[in-house]
Motif scaffolding. Structure first.
Motif, PDB file in Angstrom:
ATOM      1  N   GLU A  64       0.830  -1.197   0.000  1.00 59.34           N
ATOM      2  CA  GLU A  64       0.000   0.000   0.000  1.00 59.34           C
ATOM      3  C   GLU A  64       0.866   1.250   0.000  1.00 59.34           C
ATOM      4  OE1 GLU A  64      -3.288   0.317   2.700  1.00 59.34           O
ATOM      5  OE2 GLU A  64      -3.357  -1.857   2.953  1.00 59.34           O
ATOM      6  N   LEU A  65       0.365   2.317  -0.630  1.00 57.97           N
ATOM      7  CA  LEU A  65       1.066   3.594  -0.625  1.00 57.97           C
ATOM      8  C   LEU A  65       0.705   4.356   0.642  1.00 57.97           C
ATOM      9  CD1 LEU A  65       0.524   4.632  -4.342  1.00 57.97           C
ATOM     10  CD2 LEU A  65       2.621   3.800  -3.297  1.00 57.97           C
ATOM     11  N   VAL A  66       1.737   4.772   1.370  1.00 55.98           N
ATOM     12  CA  VAL A  66       1.519   5.511   2.609  1.00 55.98           C
ATOM     13  C   VAL A  66       2.475   6.695   2.677  1.00 55.98           C
ATOM     14  CG1 VAL A  66       0.697   3.484   3.877  1.00 55.98           C
ATOM     15  CG2 VAL A  66       3.118   4.076   3.948  1.00 55.98           C
ATOM     16  N   PRO A  67       2.082   7.771   3.380  1.00 55.48           N
ATOM     17  CA  PRO A  67       2.991   8.900   3.551  1.00 55.48           C
ATOM     18  C   PRO A  67       4.151   8.518   4.476  1.00 55.48           C
ATOM     19  CG  PRO A  67       0.939   9.279   4.731  1.00 55.48           C
ATOM     20  CD  PRO A  67       0.774   8.008   3.964  1.00 55.48           C
ATOM     21  N   TRP A  68       5.217   9.306   4.425  1.00 55.08           N
ATOM     22  CA  TRP A  68       6.440   8.981   5.158  1.00 55.08           C
ATOM     23  C   TRP A  68       6.199   8.733   6.647  1.00 55.08           C
ATOM     24  CZ3 TRP A  68       8.126  11.843   9.265  1.00 55.08           C
ATOM     25  CH2 TRP A  68       7.612  13.131   9.407  1.00 55.08           C
ATOM     26  N   ASP A  69       5.284   9.480   7.257  1.00 58.60           N
ATOM     27  CA  ASP A  69       5.086   9.348   8.704  1.00 58.60           C
ATOM     28  C   ASP A  69       4.329   8.080   9.093  1.00 58.60           C
ATOM     29  OD1 ASP A  69       2.766  10.407   7.553  1.00 58.60           O
ATOM     30  OD2 ASP A  69       2.237  11.532   9.360  1.00 58.60           O
ATOM     31  N   GLU A  70       3.890   7.312   8.093  1.00 61.17           N
ATOM     32  CA  GLU A  70       3.240   6.028   8.361  1.00 61.17           C
ATOM     33  C   GLU A  70       4.070   4.861   7.833  1.00 61.17           C
ATOM     34  OE1 GLU A  70      -0.766   6.018   6.844  1.00 61.17           O
ATOM     35  OE2 GLU A  70      -1.164   8.021   7.638  1.00 61.17           O
ATOM     36  N   ALA A  71       5.301   5.147   7.401  1.00 61.49           N
ATOM     37  CA  ALA A  71       6.113   4.130   6.732  1.00 61.49           C
ATOM     38  C   ALA A  71       7.125   3.450   7.647  1.00 61.49           C
ATOM     39  CB  ALA A  71       6.836   4.755   5.539  1.00 61.49           C
ATOM     40  N   GLY A  72       7.057   3.688   8.927  1.00 64.33           N
ATOM     41  CA  GLY A  72       7.958   3.012   9.852  1.00 64.33           C
ATOM     42  C   GLY A  72       9.025   3.937  10.412  1.00 64.33           C
ATOM     43  N   ASP A  73       9.658   3.454  11.480  1.00 66.47           N
ATOM     44  CA  ASP A  73      10.621   4.266  12.223  1.00 66.47           C
ATOM     45  C   ASP A  73      11.873   4.618  11.417  1.00 66.47           C
ATOM     46  OD1 ASP A  73       8.950   4.339  14.408  1.00 66.47           O
ATOM     47  OD2 ASP A  73       9.889   2.597  15.376  1.00 66.47           O
ATOM     48  N   GLU A  74      12.343   3.694  10.582  1.00 71.52           N
ATOM     49  CA  GLU A  74      13.554   3.960   9.808  1.00 71.52           C
ATOM     50  C   GLU A  74      13.345   5.142   8.858  1.00 71.52           C
ATOM     51  OE1 GLU A  74      16.250   1.623   6.584  1.00 71.52           O
ATOM     52  OE2 GLU A  74      15.568   0.471   8.319  1.00 71.52           O
ATOM     53  N   LEU A  75      12.232   5.147   8.157  1.00 71.70           N
ATOM     54  CA  LEU A  75      11.966   6.247   7.237  1.00 71.70           C
ATOM     55  C   LEU A  75      11.657   7.537   7.992  1.00 71.70           C
ATOM     56  CD1 LEU A  75      11.921   7.059   4.315  1.00 71.70           C
ATOM     57  CD2 LEU A  75       9.494   6.573   4.290  1.00 71.70           C
ATOM     58  N   LYS A  76      11.015   7.427   9.142  1.00 75.85           N
ATOM     59  CA  LYS A  76      10.757   8.616   9.955  1.00 75.85           C
ATOM     60  C   LYS A  76      12.072   9.292  10.339  1.00 75.85           C
ATOM     61  CE  LYS A  76       6.364   7.390  12.073  1.00 75.85           C
ATOM     62  NZ  LYS A  76       5.682   7.057  13.326  1.00 75.85           N
ATOM     63  N   ALA A  77      13.085   8.510  10.649  1.00 73.92           N
ATOM     64  CA  ALA A  77      14.392   9.073  11.007  1.00 73.92           C
ATOM     65  C   ALA A  77      15.013   9.794   9.813  1.00 73.92           C
ATOM     66  CB  ALA A  77      15.321   7.973  11.507  1.00 73.92           C
ATOM     67  N   VAL A  78      14.902   9.209   8.634  1.00 71.68           N
ATOM     68  CA  VAL A  78      15.419   9.842   7.411  1.00 71.68           C
ATOM     69  C   VAL A  78      14.658  11.136   7.143  1.00 71.68           C
ATOM     70  CG1 VAL A  78      15.610   9.594   4.904  1.00 71.68           C
ATOM     71  CG2 VAL A  78      16.204   7.682   6.398  1.00 71.68           C
ATOM     72  N   ALA A  79      13.347  11.085   7.265  1.00 72.49           N
ATOM     73  CA  ALA A  79      12.514  12.254   6.984  1.00 72.49           C
ATOM     74  C   ALA A  79      12.786  13.382   7.970  1.00 72.49           C
ATOM     75  CB  ALA A  79      11.046  11.849   7.010  1.00 72.49           C
ATOM     76  N   LYS A  80      13.063  13.045   9.206  1.00 69.11           N
ATOM     77  CA  LYS A  80      13.349  14.085  10.199  1.00 69.11           C
ATOM     78  C   LYS A  80      14.668  14.802   9.894  1.00 69.11           C
ATOM     79  CE  LYS A  80      10.492  12.194  13.806  1.00 69.11           C
ATOM     80  NZ  LYS A  80      10.394  11.534  15.103  1.00 69.11           N
ATOM     81  N   LYS A  81      15.623  14.103   9.314  1.00 67.20           N
ATOM     82  CA  LYS A  81      16.875  14.749   8.895  1.00 67.20           C
ATOM     83  C   LYS A  81      16.609  15.751   7.781  1.00 67.20           C
ATOM     84  CE  LYS A  81      19.904  10.889  10.021  1.00 67.20           C
ATOM     85  NZ  LYS A  81      20.762   9.840   9.463  1.00 67.20           N
ATOM     86  N   GLU A  82      15.574  15.488   7.024  1.00 62.09           N
ATOM     87  CA  GLU A  82      15.210  16.370   5.920  1.00 62.09           C
ATOM     88  C   GLU A  82      14.903  17.789   6.408  1.00 62.09           C
ATOM     89  OE1 GLU A  82      14.750  17.379   1.998  1.00 62.09           O
ATOM     90  OE2 GLU A  82      15.540  15.524   2.820  1.00 62.09           O
ATOM     91  N   PHE A  83      14.378  17.911   7.601  1.00 59.83           N
ATOM     92  CA  PHE A  83      14.093  19.228   8.177  1.00 59.83           C
ATOM     93  C   PHE A  83      15.355  20.088   8.187  1.00 59.83           C
ATOM     94  CE2 PHE A  83      14.224  22.008  11.895  1.00 59.83           C
ATOM     95  CZ  PHE A  83      13.098  22.791  11.692  1.00 59.83           C
TER      96      PHE A  83
END
Length: 145
Positions: free
Chosen positions: A110-129
């Motif tokens: 299923e297609l999900v936004p980054w904040d629903e894709a698991g902890d590993e991706l959440k960590a990557v996305a937070k670096k994006e800030f």
């Protein structure tokens, strides 16, 4: 996943050239795009970029070399704000028509936004800030962000 979204847009006829510029192009990218039904001949590889800034610079150069006047830029949903900012800045030298399409992550089919894709991706996305702020301040001219 941006390969999924770019391939989908290609197959739906949104590419006037019937091509995809893949930046950065690495061996595994070709395989992923191939899995989504993109033919080798449809790929224009960009192999030099090591940052989002270089990605924009090299991609827009390739567009000019190929006589393109527009493109759909795909990137991950968490990365799109920075991608859009830098492509628009670099595009001032070209004035291409750019459309930006964010790609969600595939989780359990299923297609999900980054904040629903698991902890590993959440960590990557937070670096994006922080990377976004670095780009906003123009640090990409000095460091490879």
């Amino acid at each position: 996943m941006r390969a999924n979204k770019a391939s989908e847009l290609l197959h739906e006829g949104y590419s006037r050239s019937d091509k995809i510029i893949i930046s950065p192009m690495v061996d595994t990218n070709a395989e992923i795009y191939e899995e989504f039904g993109v033919e080798f001949e449809q790929i224009i590889p960009e192999t030099e970029a090591t940052s989002t800034y270089e990605n924009a610079v090299h991609t827009l150069e390739i567009m000019e070399e190929n006589g393109f006047d527009s493109a759909i830029v795909t990137s991950s949903d968490y990365h799109m704000l920075r991608t859009k900012m830098i492509y628009e800045r670099v595009n001032r030298d070209y004035d291409f028509e750019l459309t930006f399409v964010a790609a969600y992550q595939v989780v359990d089919g299923e297609l999900v936004p980054w904040d629903e894709a698991g902890d590993e991706l959440k960590a990557v996305a937070k670096k994006e800030f922080w990377k976004y702020w670095g780009y906003l301040l123009g640090l990409y001219h000095f460091i490879d962000v």
